[in-house]
Scaffold this motif. Structure first.
Motif, PDB file in Angstrom:
ATOM      1  N   LEU A 235       0.849  -1.172   0.000  1.00  0.00           N
ATOM      2  CA  LEU A 235       0.000   0.000   0.000  1.00  0.00           C
ATOM      3  C   LEU A 235       0.892   1.231   0.000  1.00  0.00           C
ATOM      4  O   LEU A 235       1.818   1.328   0.806  1.00  0.00           O
ATOM      5  N   VAL A 236       0.617   2.152  -0.881  1.00  0.00           N
ATOM      6  CA  VAL A 236       1.429   3.351  -1.001  1.00  0.00           C
ATOM      7  C   VAL A 236       0.535   4.576  -0.969  1.00  0.00           C
ATOM      8  O   VAL A 236      -0.289   4.774  -1.865  1.00  0.00           O
ATOM      9  N   GLU A 237       0.716   5.387   0.057  1.00  0.00           N
ATOM     10  CA  GLU A 237      -0.048   6.613   0.189  1.00  0.00           C
ATOM     11  C   GLU A 237       0.644   7.753  -0.540  1.00  0.00           C
ATOM     12  O   GLU A 237       1.868   7.786  -0.649  1.00  0.00           O
ATOM     13  N   SER A 238      -0.145   8.691  -0.986  1.00  0.00           N
ATOM     14  CA  SER A 238       0.389   9.885  -1.608  1.00  0.00           C
ATOM     15  C   SER A 238      -0.614  11.018  -1.425  1.00  0.00           C
ATOM     16  O   SER A 238      -1.754  10.799  -1.041  1.00  0.00           O
ATOM     17  N   GLY A 239      -0.173  12.215  -1.713  1.00  0.00           N
ATOM     18  CA  GLY A 239      -1.060  13.368  -1.649  1.00  0.00           C
ATOM     19  C   GLY A 239      -0.903  14.225  -0.417  1.00  0.00           C
ATOM     20  O   GLY A 239      -1.549  15.274  -0.311  1.00  0.00           O
TER      21      GLY A 239
ATOM     22  N   ASN B   8      -7.566   0.090  -8.035  1.00  0.00           N
ATOM     23  CA  ASN B   8      -6.981  -0.405  -6.791  1.00  0.00           C
ATOM     24  C   ASN B   8      -6.543   0.748  -5.892  1.00  0.00           C
ATOM     25  O   ASN B   8      -5.445   0.742  -5.327  1.00  0.00           O
ATOM     26  N   THR B   9      -7.407   1.710  -5.757  1.00  0.00           N
ATOM     27  CA  THR B   9      -7.055   2.926  -5.043  1.00  0.00           C
ATOM     28  C   THR B   9      -8.167   3.353  -4.094  1.00  0.00           C
ATOM     29  O   THR B   9      -9.348   3.283  -4.435  1.00  0.00           O
ATOM     30  N   VAL B  10      -7.759   3.800  -2.919  1.00  0.00           N
ATOM     31  CA  VAL B  10      -8.656   4.375  -1.925  1.00  0.00           C
ATOM     32  C   VAL B  10      -8.283   5.836  -1.752  1.00  0.00           C
ATOM     33  O   VAL B  10      -7.101   6.188  -1.773  1.00  0.00           O
ATOM     34  N   TYR B  11      -9.270   6.669  -1.575  1.00  0.00           N
ATOM     35  CA  TYR B  11      -9.043   8.095  -1.438  1.00  0.00           C
ATOM     36  C   TYR B  11      -9.582   8.615  -0.120  1.00  0.00           C
ATOM     37  O   TYR B  11     -10.509   8.060   0.459  1.00  0.00           O
TER      38      TYR B  11
ATOM     39  N   ALA C  92      -2.986   0.304  -4.012  1.00  0.00           N
ATOM     40  CA  ALA C  92      -2.757  -1.041  -3.512  1.00  0.00           C
ATOM     41  C   ALA C  92      -2.346  -1.976  -4.637  1.00  0.00           C
ATOM     42  O   ALA C  92      -2.853  -1.887  -5.757  1.00  0.00           O
ATOM     43  N   SER C  93      -1.434  -2.857  -4.318  1.00  0.00           N
ATOM     44  CA  SER C  93      -1.012  -3.866  -5.279  1.00  0.00           C
ATOM     45  C   SER C  93      -1.917  -5.083  -5.198  1.00  0.00           C
ATOM     46  O   SER C  93      -2.680  -5.250  -4.237  1.00  0.00           O
ATOM     47  N   GLY C  94      -1.832  -5.927  -6.197  1.00  0.00           N
ATOM     48  CA  GLY C  94      -2.593  -7.152  -6.186  1.00  0.00           C
ATOM     49  C   GLY C  94      -3.944  -7.035  -6.857  1.00  0.00           C
ATOM     50  O   GLY C  94      -4.427  -5.930  -7.128  1.00  0.00           O
ATOM     51  N   ARG C  95      -4.541  -8.181  -7.072  1.00  0.00           N
ATOM     52  CA  ARG C  95      -5.832  -8.239  -7.750  1.00  0.00           C
ATOM     53  C   ARG C  95      -6.993  -8.487  -6.812  1.00  0.00           C
ATOM     54  O   ARG C  95      -8.136  -8.601  -7.268  1.00  0.00           O
ATOM     55  N   THR C  96      -6.706  -8.567  -5.512  1.00  0.00           N
ATOM     56  CA  THR C  96      -7.748  -8.848  -4.534  1.00  0.00           C
ATOM     57  C   THR C  96      -8.183  -7.616  -3.757  1.00  0.00           C
ATOM     58  O   THR C  96      -8.838  -7.720  -2.733  1.00  0.00           O
TER      59      THR C  96
END
Length: 124
Positions: free
Chosen positions: A4-8, A77-80, A24-28
């Motif tokens: 998981l990599v945060e930015s902003g 695959n992103t959460v904001y 987020a990485s992965g397909r799940t």
């Protein structure tokens, strides 16, 4: 392993807005609830918001209700976390995390993967 990599994060004046992203990485990705936590210097990590796999269930800490909005784009695959009307006391490192548990979503131990965090500084 999940990455998981945060930015902003960054510097913003009190009353300003900032939008954080968590890739987020992965397909799940879409199978898990995702949360945002923050930790200020000398304080415990505290819950900010959580969103379930479909985006249909969302919960916020009382302190951010009406000002913050959590959302997700499973295709990316992103959460904001949209943060409005930021306050100086909300200066903290903000983390996104994948939830592993199913009982206490406000507790850090309910989450199994964490990003490195992104610093949010709110100037007065």
């Amino acid at each position: 392993q999940v990455q998981l990599v945060e930015s902003g994060g960054g510097l913003v004046q009190a009353g300003g807005s900032l939008r954080l992203s968590c890739a987020a990485s992965g397909r799940t990705f879409s199978s898990y609830a995702m949360g945002w936590f923050r930790q200020a210097p000398g304080k415990e990590r505290e819950f900010v918001a959580v969103i379930n796999w479909s985006g249909g269930s969302i919960y916020y800490a009382d302190s951010v209700k009406g000002r913050f909005t959590i959302s997700r784009d499973n295709g990316k695959n992103t959460v904001y976390l949209q943060m409005n009307s930021l306050k100086p006391e909300e200066r903290a490192v903000y983390y996104c995390a994948r939830r592993r548990g199913n009982s206490y979503y406000t507790r850090a131990y309910e989450y199994d993967y964490w990003g490195q965090g992104t610093q949010v500084t709110v100037s007065s």
